[in-house]
Design a protein around this motif. Structure first.
Motif, short mmCIF file in Angstrom:
data_model
loop_
_atom_site.label_atom_id
_atom_site.label_comp_id
_atom_site.label_asym_id
_atom_site.label_seq_id
_atom_site.Cartn_x
_atom_site.Cartn_y
_atom_site.Cartn_z
N ARG A 4 0.84 -1.20 0.00
CA ARG A 4 0.00 0.00 0.00
C ARG A 4 0.88 1.25 0.00
N ALA A 5 0.28 2.36 -0.34
CA ALA A 5 0.98 3.65 -0.35
C ALA A 5 0.45 4.52 0.78
N GLN A 6 1.33 5.27 1.41
CA GLN A 6 0.97 6.13 2.53
C GLN A 6 1.74 7.44 2.44
N VAL A 7 1.03 8.55 2.38
CA VAL A 7 1.68 9.86 2.45
C VAL A 7 2.19 10.07 3.87
N SER A 8 3.47 10.38 4.01
CA SER A 8 4.11 10.46 5.32
C SER A 8 4.94 11.73 5.43
N MET A 9 5.36 12.05 6.67
CA MET A 9 6.06 13.30 6.93
C MET A 9 7.26 13.06 7.86
N VAL A 10 8.23 13.96 7.77
CA VAL A 10 9.36 14.03 8.70
C VAL A 10 9.50 15.47 9.15
N PHE A 11 9.65 15.68 10.47
CA PHE A 11 9.93 17.00 11.04
C PHE A 11 11.32 16.95 11.68
N HIS A 12 12.20 17.85 11.28
CA HIS A 12 13.57 17.90 11.80
C HIS A 12 13.60 18.90 12.96
N LEU A 13 13.66 18.38 14.19
CA LEU A 13 13.50 19.23 15.36
C LEU A 13 14.70 20.14 15.62
N ASP A 14 15.86 19.82 15.07
CA ASP A 14 17.01 20.70 15.24
C ASP A 14 16.84 22.02 14.49
N LYS A 15 15.87 22.08 13.57
CA LYS A 15 15.71 23.25 12.73
C LYS A 15 14.49 24.08 13.10
N CYS A 16 13.64 23.58 14.00
CA CYS A 16 12.43 24.32 14.35
C CYS A 16 12.78 25.50 15.25
N ILE A 17 12.32 26.70 14.88
CA ILE A 17 12.60 27.91 15.66
C ILE A 17 11.40 28.36 16.48
N GLY A 18 10.32 27.59 16.45
CA GLY A 18 9.16 27.91 17.27
C GLY A 18 8.43 29.18 16.87
N CYS A 19 8.39 29.49 15.60
CA CYS A 19 7.77 30.74 15.15
C CYS A 19 6.26 30.63 15.00
N HIS A 20 5.72 29.40 14.95
CA HIS A 20 4.29 29.15 14.84
C HIS A 20 3.69 29.62 13.51
N THR A 21 4.52 29.86 12.53
CA THR A 21 3.99 30.23 11.22
C THR A 21 3.14 29.11 10.66
N CYS A 22 3.55 27.87 10.90
CA CYS A 22 2.78 26.71 10.44
C CYS A 22 1.40 26.69 11.08
N SER A 23 1.33 26.98 12.38
CA SER A 23 0.06 26.97 13.09
C SER A 23 -0.89 28.03 12.53
N ALA A 258 -0.45 23.36 3.75
CA ALA A 258 -0.18 24.76 4.09
C ALA A 258 0.86 24.90 5.19
N CYS A 259 0.80 24.05 6.21
CA CYS A 259 1.77 24.16 7.30
C CYS A 259 3.18 23.91 6.81
N MET A 260 3.34 23.02 5.84
CA MET A 260 4.67 22.69 5.33
C MET A 260 5.16 23.75 4.35
N HIS A 261 4.25 24.25 3.55
CA HIS A 261 4.62 25.28 2.57
C HIS A 261 5.10 26.55 3.26
N SER A 262 4.52 26.85 4.43
CA SER A 262 4.84 28.11 5.10
C SER A 262 5.97 27.99 6.11
N CYS A 263 6.51 26.80 6.33
CA CYS A 263 7.51 26.58 7.38
C CYS A 263 8.76 27.40 7.16
N VAL A 264 9.06 28.29 8.11
CA VAL A 264 10.21 29.19 7.99
C VAL A 264 11.53 28.44 8.15
N GLY A 265 11.56 27.51 9.08
CA GLY A 265 12.81 26.78 9.35
C GLY A 265 13.10 25.67 8.38
N ARG A 266 12.19 25.41 7.46
CA ARG A 266 12.33 24.33 6.48
C ARG A 266 12.60 22.99 7.18
#
Length: 495
Positions: A4-23, A258-266
């Motif tokens: 089966r196919a599953q759309v999945s995600m990875v978040f790299h926590l060393d790069k998150c700056i807590g700006c909440h732009t995604c939220s 949208a949350c991924m497209h807007s992520c400042v920290g990539r």
């Protein structure tokens, strides 16, 4: 084998700056309406901390997720009879105070205030009851305070630490925090789906996205209790359950959520993974110590000719296979083994993975004096955040997988310092790579994937072929009747 196919995600926590732009991007697009004011389909928590809703990770309190059974997992919430017994009173449900009561202000008190020597004040008023209220909590209430003793001490993951580790974590001069962005994990074995008595929650066969049918939802809210991550919400205005839909309307037009497209920290990556649906029940029923490796084994290698042949035999389009080969999630999770699931012991088999933060010790306090450490990176033993704490979050308490990830992250960083800056001896970098089981080429690829990846490399949205997918809720119901309570193997729709 059932590929089966599953759309999945990875978040790299060393790069998150807590700006909440995604939220904010998610809030503006999906939950900026009556009844959804308190919903944050995407939220960014400060850890160590109590999270959102408060203490959602404490499954002794909420009984979310699954527990190991004889050959197959069982819902912690109980079966259908247990749900029926508390259908009108569910003590395992977070209250509004565990989130926060949404409010606005009586702006007319400012706009229509008569001339006066005193500054007029706008009184806060509840959006739920319409009555005046005292604000005691709000979105991201503990933002940047999660590492403080007030919030860190209440973090359920701290319970796994020894007394010395707990004292080290909470020592004032060593206070540390990091950001943990969260969205719905779109699990392979979702607890919300299994707990829904109305059969309103389903998992799309073509991409694995978990959705709530607004027509079938009856507002029983068992889905909220069944989800250990508390990523299903109740709309108090219309009486329906709602949750993150992974922006599937955007993905169907080859756009990124949208949350991924807007992520400042990539920090965010999206791609498709292949998995074997026949092994879901057996994987979810394994002991805690085996869950991380078993979930990795569940993910199939799209470069393997046998896997590709099985996928084609199942009717999977060639474009999906090609997207799986280019998936950055596959690189992080399966190839380099750097990304880990959040609380695998919940046994929902989440499809959102995290690269843990390094958090090196760059300075210490000794005899009241602040001293900068001469080393570029601290040893794992001197990590500001105890490895056991990270293990409680990402590896069901097993420290060895955390150490494996950290050795690779440190080795790749040392290699780049030796190559580009020259302040690390080449011999030290080579030795670190050997200990981590990486080659110089691996280190280069990890560096590119982490720091230099382009938009197209970070987000590989597969073609959904919606015209060939069969949306059949009846298939889901028939399958649930065959399997009993639970949803361990989604019915095939499309391919």
């Amino acid at each position: 084998m059932d590929v089966r196919a599953q759309v999945s995600m990875v978040f790299h926590l060393d790069k998150c700056i807590g700006c909440h732009t995604c939220s904010i991007a998610c809030k503006n697009l999906w939950t900026d309406r009556r009844g959804a004011e308190y919903m944050w389909w995407n939220n960014v928590e400060t850890k160590p901390g109590t999270g959102y809703p408060t203490l959602y990770e404490d499954q002794e309190k909420y009984r979310g997720g699954w527990e190991a059974g004889a050959g197959r997992p069982r819902l912690k919430l109980g079966g259908r009879l247990a749900e029926l017994a508390r259908i009108f009173h569910n003590p395992r449900l977070p209250a509004l105070d565990d989130y926060y009561e949404p409010w606005t202000y009586r702006y007319d008190q400012l706009i229509g205030a008569p001339p006066s020597d005193d500054q007029p004040v706008a009184t806060p008023v509840s959006l739920v009851t319409g009555e005046d209220m005292k604000i005691e909590a709000g979105p991201n209430w503990d933002d940047d305070l999660g590492g403080s003793s007030i919030y860190a001490a209440a973090d359920p993951n701290v319970e796994a630490l020894t007394d010395s580790e707990r004292g080290q974590l909470l020592a004032f001069e060593r206070l540390v925090f990091f950001y943990l962005p969260r969205i719905c994990n779109h699990c392979l074995n979702p607890g919300c789906l299994a707990a829904c008595p109305a059969g309103a929650i389903y998992k799309r066969g073509e991409d694995g996205i978990v959705l709530v049918s607004q027509h079938k939802c009856r507002g029983w809210r068992m889905c909220i209790s069944g989800c250990p991550y508390k990523k299903t919400y109740f709309n108090w205005a219309n009486g329906k359950a709602e949750k993150c839909i992974l922006c599937y309307p955007r993905q169907e037009t080859q756009q990124v959520p949208a949350c991924m497209h807007s992520c400042v920290g990539r920090i965010r990556y999206l791609g498709v993974l292949l998995y074997d649906a026949e092994r879901l029940a057996a994987t979810a029923a394994l002991p805690d110590a085996e869950l991380v490796e078993a979930q990795r084994a569940l993910i199939l290698d799209p470069f393997d000719p046998e896997i590709a042949a099985a996928a084609r035999e199942a009717g999977m389009p060639e474009a999906i296979l090609e997207a799986a080969r280019r998936s950055p999630v596959f690189q992080f999770v399966k190839r380099f083994r750097l990304a880990l699931p959040h609380h695998p012991e919940f046994r929902t088999l989440p499809m959102l993975f995290y690269v843990p933060p390094l958090l090196p010790v760059m300075a210490t306090v000794s005899d009241g004096h602040y001293e900068v450490t001469p080393e570029l990176l601290s040893s794992l033993d001197a990590s500001r955040l105890p490895l056991r704490y990270l293990a409680a979050m990402f590896t069901a308490g097993e420290v060895a997988p955390i150490v494996e990830v950290y050795r690779k992250l440190v080795a790749a960083r040392l290699y780049q310092r030796a190559t580009t800056v020259g302040d690390v001896p080449r011999e030290s970098a080579t030795h670190a790579l050997e200990e981590a089981g990486l080659s110089a080429q691996d280190a280069e690829e990890i560096y590119r994937l982490t720091a230099l990846a382009s938009f197209e490399e970070r987000f590989v949205v597969p073609p959904f072929f919606r015209e060939g997918a069969i949306e059949s809720v009846e298939d889901v119901h028939e399958h649930q009747e065959e399997e009993g309570a639970g949803f361990l193997r989604p019915p095939r729709r499309g391919w």
